[in-house]
Design a protein around this motif. Structure first.
Motif, mmCIF file in Angstrom:
data_model
loop_
_atom_site.group_PDB
_atom_site.id
_atom_site.type_symbol
_atom_site.label_atom_id
_atom_site.label_comp_id
_atom_site.label_asym_id
_atom_site.label_seq_id
_atom_site.Cartn_x
_atom_site.Cartn_y
_atom_site.Cartn_z
ATOM 1 N N GLY A 225 -9.799 -8.357 -14.037
ATOM 2 C CA GLY A 225 -8.438 -8.530 -13.935
ATOM 3 C C GLY A 225 -7.530 -7.442 -13.716
ATOM 4 O O GLY A 225 -6.411 -7.306 -13.980
ATOM 5 N N TYR A 226 -8.142 -6.293 -12.982
ATOM 6 C CA TYR A 226 -7.492 -4.992 -12.677
ATOM 7 C C TYR A 226 -7.071 -5.198 -11.166
ATOM 8 O O TYR A 226 -7.528 -5.936 -10.522
ATOM 9 N N PRO A 227 -5.672 -4.117 -10.983
ATOM 10 C CA PRO A 227 -5.393 -4.252 -9.692
ATOM 11 C C PRO A 227 -6.579 -3.647 -8.871
ATOM 12 O O PRO A 227 -7.722 -3.414 -9.357
ATOM 13 N N TYR B 82 -4.367 -5.881 -18.857
ATOM 14 C CA TYR B 82 -4.805 -6.558 -17.580
ATOM 15 C C TYR B 82 -6.038 -7.380 -18.040
ATOM 16 O O TYR B 82 -6.916 -7.010 -18.757
ATOM 17 N N GLY B 83 -5.973 -8.527 -17.268
ATOM 18 C CA GLY B 83 -7.193 -9.395 -17.603
ATOM 19 C C GLY B 83 -7.298 -10.217 -18.986
ATOM 20 O O GLY B 83 -6.289 -9.867 -19.836
ATOM 21 N N LYS C 131 -2.002 2.660 -11.450
ATOM 22 C CA LYS C 131 -2.662 1.855 -10.294
ATOM 23 C C LYS C 131 -3.351 2.638 -9.167
ATOM 24 O O LYS C 131 -4.153 2.015 -8.673
#
Length: 231
Positions: free
Chosen positions: A36-38, A179-180, A225
């Motif tokens: 679930g990361y960029p 994230y995620g 990011k």
């Protein structure tokens, strides 16, 4: 960059790069949509992975730069052509769980020596270290240690590991940053335990220039990011 420094960049999860002024080594690159990361894009001359799961061994995220020679050598391998800008690496066998690897398999701890600095990356360590494993790791300038629990050791076990290894500096990894939906803890439980043994140093970004004069720090990297790795 002086001879006794190295620049580390954190890409989130357990992924770091180490630049020694000549070369860049990346550790444990991950598959972004798996956790679930960029998107993740890294440039490096070489790569190490603690185990084969794609959130630690995703080569597709890495653009490999040309190196004229093998820049990663096992500790004790000192060919006549060896230069002092190699990454000398010792691998310490461990497990991804507390059941001898029965649940999640094996894990490799990487102890990396470059520019007179020793950096240990514990990967997805899932258990407390034996005395023999601790002795194999040896003295460390910076310990990169998982703290989020569930898949790895948790905050309290991380502190037990730190007390056993007595590194000069530490940096937490493999924790929830928003994230995620990985069922792992955020970093705060670990931070509440690590002081006063180590002073929490909240870095302004994703990079740290590590040198031999640094001691007693818990470096908290700031996730970015698109960090500049300084390659």
């Amino acid at each position: 960059m002086s001879h006794s420094t190295a620049t580390l960049t954190w890409y989130g999860h357990s992924c770091f790069s180490i630049n020694n002024g000549s070369w860049t080594l990346v550790l444990d690159p991950y598959k972004p949509d798996m956790i679930g990361y960029p998107p993740l894009k890294i440039k490096a001359h070489a790569m190490l992975a603690s185990h084969q799961h794609e959130d630690h061994n995703y080569q597709a995220a890495v653009t490999f730069l040309h190196a004229q020679r093998n820049i990663v050598l096992p500790v004790g391998d000192s060919p006549e052509t060896a230069a002092d800008d190699h990454f000398l690496v010792k691998t310490v066998a461990s497990c991804h769980d507390a059941q001898g690897g029965a649940r999640r398999g094996q894990n490799q701890i990487h102890v990396i020596r470059t520019n007179d600095l020793t950096i240990a990356h514990l990967g997805d360590l899932g258990h407390l270290l034996s005395d023999q494993q601790a002795a194999e790791i040896g003295p460390v300038d910076l310990l990169l240690i998982p703290v989020g629990g569930y898949y790895t050791i948790d905050a309290r076990q991380a502190m037990q590991t730190i007390e056993q290894l007595k590194p000069r500096n530490v940096a937490p990894m493999h924790y929830q940053i928003g994230y995620g939906r990985l069922p792992i803890a955020m970093v705060e439980p670990f931070l509440s335990l690590v002081e006063p043994a180590y002073t929490v140093n909240r870095l302004p970004g994703a990079r740290l220039e590590l040198d031999r004069d640094m001691s007693g720090n818990c470096f908290l990297f700031k996730y970015e990011k698109e960090p500049d790795p300084g390659v």
